[in-house]
Design a protein around this motif. Structure first.
Motif, PDB file in Angstrom:
ATOM      1  N   PHE A   1       3.236   5.479   1.868  1.00 48.21           N
ATOM      2  CA  PHE A   1       1.153   5.823   2.273  1.00 48.21           C
ATOM      3  C   PHE A   1       0.505   6.875   2.692  1.00 48.21           C
ATOM      4  O   PHE A   1       1.869   8.579   2.119  1.00 48.21           O
ATOM      5  CB  PHE A   1       1.814   5.236   4.210  1.00 48.21           C
ATOM      6  CG  PHE A   1       1.785   4.204   3.973  1.00 48.21           C
ATOM      7  CD1 PHE A   1       1.457   2.881   3.255  1.00 48.21           C
ATOM      8  CD2 PHE A   1       3.513   3.968   5.162  1.00 48.21           C
ATOM      9  CE1 PHE A   1       1.816   1.989   3.977  1.00 48.21           C
ATOM     10  CE2 PHE A   1       3.671   2.716   5.550  1.00 48.21           C
ATOM     11  CZ  PHE A   1       3.220   1.549   4.683  1.00 48.21           C
TER      12      PHE A   1
ATOM     13  N   LYS B   1       0.391   7.257   7.947  1.00 48.86           N
ATOM     14  CA  LYS B   1       1.398   6.828   7.157  1.00 48.86           C
ATOM     15  C   LYS B   1       2.239   6.426   8.521  1.00 48.86           C
ATOM     16  O   LYS B   1       2.496   5.611   8.522  1.00 48.86           O
ATOM     17  CB  LYS B   1       2.175   8.217   6.799  1.00 48.86           C
ATOM     18  CG  LYS B   1       4.154   7.488   6.904  1.00 48.86           C
ATOM     19  CD  LYS B   1       4.656   8.918   5.861  1.00 48.86           C
ATOM     20  CE  LYS B   1       6.290   8.457   5.521  1.00 48.86           C
ATOM     21  NZ  LYS B   1       7.133   8.370   6.153  1.00 48.86           N
TER      22      LYS B   1
ATOM     23  N   THR C   1       1.018  -1.338  -0.282  1.00 53.47           N
ATOM     24  CA  THR C   1       0.245   0.015   0.218  1.00 53.47           C
ATOM     25  C   THR C   1       0.425   1.193  -0.161  1.00 53.47           C
ATOM     26  O   THR C   1       0.344   2.461   0.293  1.00 53.47           O
ATOM     27  CB  THR C   1      -1.396   0.380   0.718  1.00 53.47           C
ATOM     28  OG1 THR C   1      -0.013   0.848   2.282  1.00 53.47           O
ATOM     29  CG2 THR C   1      -1.757  -0.850   1.072  1.00 53.47           C
ATOM     30  N   LYS C   2       2.479   1.446  -0.461  1.00 57.11           N
ATOM     31  CA  LYS C   2       3.281   2.231  -0.186  1.00 57.11           C
ATOM     32  C   LYS C   2       2.949   2.688  -1.502  1.00 57.11           C
ATOM     33  O   LYS C   2       2.765   2.272  -2.440  1.00 57.11           O
ATOM     34  CB  LYS C   2       4.614   2.282  -0.002  1.00 57.11           C
ATOM     35  CG  LYS C   2       4.528   1.690   1.435  1.00 57.11           C
ATOM     36  CD  LYS C   2       6.112   1.419   1.479  1.00 57.11           C
ATOM     37  CE  LYS C   2       6.698   0.938   2.713  1.00 57.11           C
ATOM     38  NZ  LYS C   2       7.969   0.918   3.080  1.00 57.11           N
TER      39      LYS C   2
ATOM     40  N   ARG D   1       0.570   3.427  10.059  1.00 58.10           N
ATOM     41  CA  ARG D   1       0.912   2.332   9.383  1.00 58.10           C
ATOM     42  C   ARG D   1       2.513   2.089   9.407  1.00 58.10           C
ATOM     43  O   ARG D   1       2.981   0.516   9.824  1.00 58.10           O
ATOM     44  CB  ARG D   1       0.740   2.362   7.614  1.00 58.10           C
ATOM     45  CG  ARG D   1      -0.531   2.600   6.972  1.00 58.10           C
ATOM     46  CD  ARG D   1      -0.586   1.333   6.780  1.00 58.10           C
ATOM     47  NE  ARG D   1      -2.471   1.333   6.517  1.00 58.10           N
ATOM     48  CZ  ARG D   1      -3.650   1.216   6.982  1.00 58.10           C
ATOM     49  NH1 ARG D   1      -2.986  -0.048   8.029  1.00 58.10           N
ATOM     50  NH2 ARG D   1      -4.862   1.127   6.510  1.00 58.10           N
TER      51      ARG D   1
END
Length: 160
Positions: free
Chosen positions: A137, A142, A134-135, A145
């Motif tokens: 973010f 951010k 999913t980067k 995660r």
């Protein structure tokens, strides 16, 4: 301006079994961990135990709080109708993170609306990979995660 709104008190748990798996579920391309909102005067640990059981049927033990993080939701945070309602009431999360162990799985008394169907345990390395996908973010999630990745990598390292 949403700065006058309170933060939603929330909890999330990273629960491991004896085989090095973590209690988690991939949902819509994101990895979900058990947890949720803290009700009224409920303490955070009890909320996490309740939410984990309602969502997964897992009975957990040896909870240890490892972090607390307040973060403000960005404009695109709310995806579901439930989240859109929360967005009107709160400016963000006051998230309490815990680690612990899975003692056993039981069947919840009722079919909870958020009950996870299917596989609930995944290898830690796979969990890290799902989050990494999913980067980059979004800036509003951010730190959240990165905390998840830090916990998972630390546990993976300790298992080795």
């Amino acid at each position: 301006d949403r700065s006058h709104l309170p933060f939603r008190k929330n909890c999330e748990g990273y629960f491991f079994d004896k085989n090095g798996n973590i209690l988690a579920k991939e949902m819509n391309g994101f990895l979900a961990f058990p947890g949720g909102g803290v009700d009224g005067n409920e303490n955070v640990e009890n909320a996490l135990i309740r939410e984990t059981f309602e969502e997964t049927g897992a009975v957990v033990k040896n909870l240890k709080k490892v972090k607390e993080l307040k973060f403000i939701w960005g404009l695109n945070w709310a995806k579901t109708d439930k989240q859109k309602e929360r967005y009107k009431q709160f400016q963000g999360e006051d998230m309490h993170f815990f680690v612990g162990e899975i003692e056993k799985f039981d069947k919840p008394k009722d079919n909870e609306e958020d009950f996870w169907l299917g596989e609930k345990l995944i290898p830690i390395a796979n969990a890290i990979e799902i989050i990494e996908k999913t980067k980059p973010f979004d800036k509003d999630v951010k730190e959240y995660r990165e905390i998840q990745l830090k916990f998972l990598r630390s546990h993976l390292k300790n298992e080795a």
